[in-house]
Design an enzyme around this catalytic site. Structure first.
Site, PDB file in Angstrom:
ATOM      1  N   GLN A 103       0.633  -1.221  -0.566  1.00 45.06           N
ATOM      2  CA  GLN A 103       0.180   0.068   0.084  1.00 45.06           C
ATOM      3  C   GLN A 103       1.164   1.448   0.441  1.00 45.06           C
ATOM      4  O   GLN A 103       1.964   1.061   0.924  1.00 45.06           O
ATOM      5  CB  GLN A 103      -0.982  -0.105   1.439  1.00 45.06           C
ATOM      6  CG  GLN A 103      -2.284   1.160   0.860  1.00 45.06           C
ATOM      7  CD  GLN A 103      -2.619   1.296   2.237  1.00 45.06           C
ATOM      8  OE1 GLN A 103      -2.041   1.879   3.655  1.00 45.06           O
ATOM      9  NE2 GLN A 103      -3.949   0.360   2.320  1.00 45.06           N
ATOM     10  N   TYR A 175      -6.884  10.642   4.180  1.00 47.26           N
ATOM     11  CA  TYR A 175      -4.953  10.798   3.695  1.00 47.26           C
ATOM     12  C   TYR A 175      -5.134  11.869   2.245  1.00 47.26           C
ATOM     13  O   TYR A 175      -6.019  12.444   1.947  1.00 47.26           O
ATOM     14  CB  TYR A 175      -3.962   9.681   3.882  1.00 47.26           C
ATOM     15  CG  TYR A 175      -3.309   9.440   4.619  1.00 47.26           C
ATOM     16  CD1 TYR A 175      -3.446   9.934   5.606  1.00 47.26           C
ATOM     17  CD2 TYR A 175      -3.914   7.766   5.124  1.00 47.26           C
ATOM     18  CE1 TYR A 175      -2.998   9.491   6.980  1.00 47.26           C
ATOM     19  CE2 TYR A 175      -3.989   6.916   6.252  1.00 47.26           C
ATOM     20  CZ  TYR A 175      -2.897   8.361   7.461  1.00 47.26           C
ATOM     21  OH  TYR A 175      -3.070   7.428   8.438  1.00 47.26           O
ATOM     22  N   ARG A 227      -8.008   1.781  -2.440  1.00 47.45           N
ATOM     23  CA  ARG A 227      -8.999   1.757  -0.865  1.00 47.45           C
ATOM     24  C   ARG A 227      -9.634   3.016  -0.834  1.00 47.45           C
ATOM     25  O   ARG A 227      -8.658   4.148  -0.759  1.00 47.45           O
ATOM     26  CB  ARG A 227      -7.968   1.774   0.172  1.00 47.45           C
ATOM     27  CG  ARG A 227      -8.592   1.144   2.174  1.00 47.45           C
ATOM     28  CD  ARG A 227      -7.439   0.681   2.381  1.00 47.45           C
ATOM     29  NE  ARG A 227      -8.470  -0.481   3.390  1.00 47.45           N
ATOM     30  CZ  ARG A 227      -7.691  -0.285   4.936  1.00 47.45           C
ATOM     31  NH1 ARG A 227      -7.163   0.493   5.412  1.00 47.45           N
ATOM     32  NH2 ARG A 227      -8.630  -1.046   5.621  1.00 47.45           N
ATOM     33  N   GLY A 319      -8.483  -7.965  10.084  1.00 43.42           N
ATOM     34  CA  GLY A 319      -7.077  -6.953  10.512  1.00 43.42           C
ATOM     35  C   GLY A 319      -7.285  -7.395  12.039  1.00 43.42           C
ATOM     36  O   GLY A 319      -5.318  -8.485  11.757  1.00 43.42           O
ATOM     37  N   ARG A 320      -7.607  -7.506  13.332  1.00 38.67           N
ATOM     38  CA  ARG A 320      -7.554  -7.444  14.843  1.00 38.67           C
ATOM     39  C   ARG A 320      -6.714  -8.496  14.832  1.00 38.67           C
ATOM     40  O   ARG A 320      -6.120  -9.464  15.636  1.00 38.67           O
ATOM     41  CB  ARG A 320      -7.988  -6.863  15.564  1.00 38.67           C
ATOM     42  CG  ARG A 320      -7.806  -4.777  15.625  1.00 38.67           C
ATOM     43  CD  ARG A 320      -9.259  -4.531  15.720  1.00 38.67           C
ATOM     44  NE  ARG A 320     -10.914  -4.751  15.859  1.00 38.67           N
ATOM     45  CZ  ARG A 320     -12.077  -3.963  15.705  1.00 38.67           C
ATOM     46  NH1 ARG A 320     -11.273  -2.465  15.798  1.00 38.67           N
ATOM     47  NH2 ARG A 320     -12.671  -4.075  14.802  1.00 38.67           N
TER      48      ARG A 320
END
Length: 391
Positions: A103, A175, A227, A319-320
């Site tokens: 990424q 971002y 994304r 993810g987690r």
């Protein structure tokens, strides 16, 4: 080996790349790079432990420009000097058929002069983010915008030469790519701001730049992902109608998948509480099978991932849970679901490759890792944490 779950079946992209299953590990910042942005041994150790099960593993986001750094411990792909570490990282991640995706991003105004070592952060416009202690960024000149677009292409070239299977453009999480699309952070009146067409120009030019790099340096089996975050709460800010219009445009671009960034896979609108339809289903309808989708957010158990498949979403990102259980896929394949770990203890950190920098970053994010206070608790070790998958 069990085949009862649809998420264990392979998927073939339109460019012919086949991934071995529909499970993705999303990009999760571990804040463990060296100070200059080089890949550290700790990072390689972490990826060596956590790879090999998922069909795709997306590396933590890396800045494409020196002024694009967003946080300490962030790896960089802004220079050829980082190639040795990037090559080692790609090799480490590509175990047992897992596809390694890198990424890439520019933090824009989501940085500060301390992180940038005295340099003022930049953005589409000189508008500070609505967060505590946010600095007002400097508005980018057109020549600087064009250079950043080239930087994304150069970062893609480095990813290809390092051996990655693809790149993911980070157009989410407030971002720089999102900042150009957002009417809150983009108040420009030139061709890079204002109406919908101008606010999408930056993203489309980056897509063009990375495709040029792929055409020149890679074969046709290289993956390009994007994304996106569906909404902002700022006023003015991104709303779902604009996002769905943008996604309709993205679905016809030369990209291979769309990764929808949310803390909960079935989240509904943040701004219209009367709308009860999950955003991911709105996006699925808009895309209309033109692109595969990755859904992320609180997907922990096999049934959670299978629910994503049942809804017609192509990939489920864990993810987690992948931090807590690096062998999640392997245990399911071997009919060992009862041995999957859904909690994390202080005694397990070393075996999971979680160093102190990564642990501190998780605490700073308040990420819900289901900590279990055992023999060697950290201060406030049972503290609720949240949002790792959004990085």
């Amino acid at each position: 080996m069990t085949t009862k779950y649809k998420f264990l079946k392979p998927y073939t992209f339109k460019n012919g790349v086949t991934v071995k299953n529909r499970i993705v590990i999303p990009p999760m910042t571990e804040a463990a790079a060296l100070e200059n942005g080089a890949i550290s041994r700790d990072e390689l150790h972490y990826f060596d432990i956590h790879t090999g099960g998922a069909g795709m593993f997306i590396a933590p986001t890396m800045n494409v420009s020196d002024d694009g750094k967003g946080f300490e411990g962030e790896p960089s792909v802004a220079s050829d000097k980082f190639m040795p570490g990037l090559t080692k990282l790609a090799h480490t991640m590509k175990q047992n058929g897992t596809k390694a995706i890198l990424q890439i991003f520019h933090a824009g105004r989501m940085s500060n002069s301390k992180i940038l070592r005295g340099v003022q952060p930049v953005s589409a416009s000189a508008v500070a983010a609505l967060r505590p202690n946010a600095e007002t960024p400097r508005e980018l000149k057109e020549s600087e915008i064009e250079q950043i677009i080239k930087d994304f292409g150069e970062a893609t070239r480095r990813a290809i030469q390092a051996g990655f299977d693809g790149i993911e453009l980070h157009g989410a999480n407030t971002y720089l790519m999102q900042q150009f699309f957002s009417p809150h952070s983009n108040r420009r009146t030139d061709k890079w701001g204002g109406n919908f067409e101008n606010r999408t120009r930056f993203a489309l030019e980056i897509i063009k730049s990375v495709n040029e790099a792929v055409s020149k340096y890679a074969d046709d089996k290289f993956i390009i992902g994007y994304r996106i975050s569906p909404e902002e709460i700022e006023e003015p800010g991104i709303r779902l109608d604009d996002t769905l219009k943008f996604i309709d445009l993205l679905a016809d671009q030369p990209i291979d998948y769309l990764h929808v960034s949310m803390g909960y896979a079935w989240r509904t609108s943040l701004n219209d509480k009367s709308d009860k339809e999950p955003i991911i289903l709105k996006i699925k309808q808009t895309v209309n099978n033109r692109l595969p989708l990755i859904s992320v957010g609180s997907i922990e158990k096999p049934d959670d991932a299978e629910k994503i498949m049942d809804a017609g979403i192509d990939f489920a990102a864990i993810g987690r849970e992948s931090i807590r259980e690096p062998n999640w896929v392997q245990k399911i394949e071997l009919n060992q679901e009862d041995s999957i770990s859904y909690t994390l203890s202080a005694t397990e950190l070393d075996s999971l490759g979680i160093n102190s920098a990564f642990l501190d970053f998780l605490y700073d994010l308040h990420a819900d890792l289901h900590w279990v206070d055992q023999e060697q608790p950290k201060d406030d070790f049972d503290k609720k944490l949240g949002g790792v998958e959004g990085n």
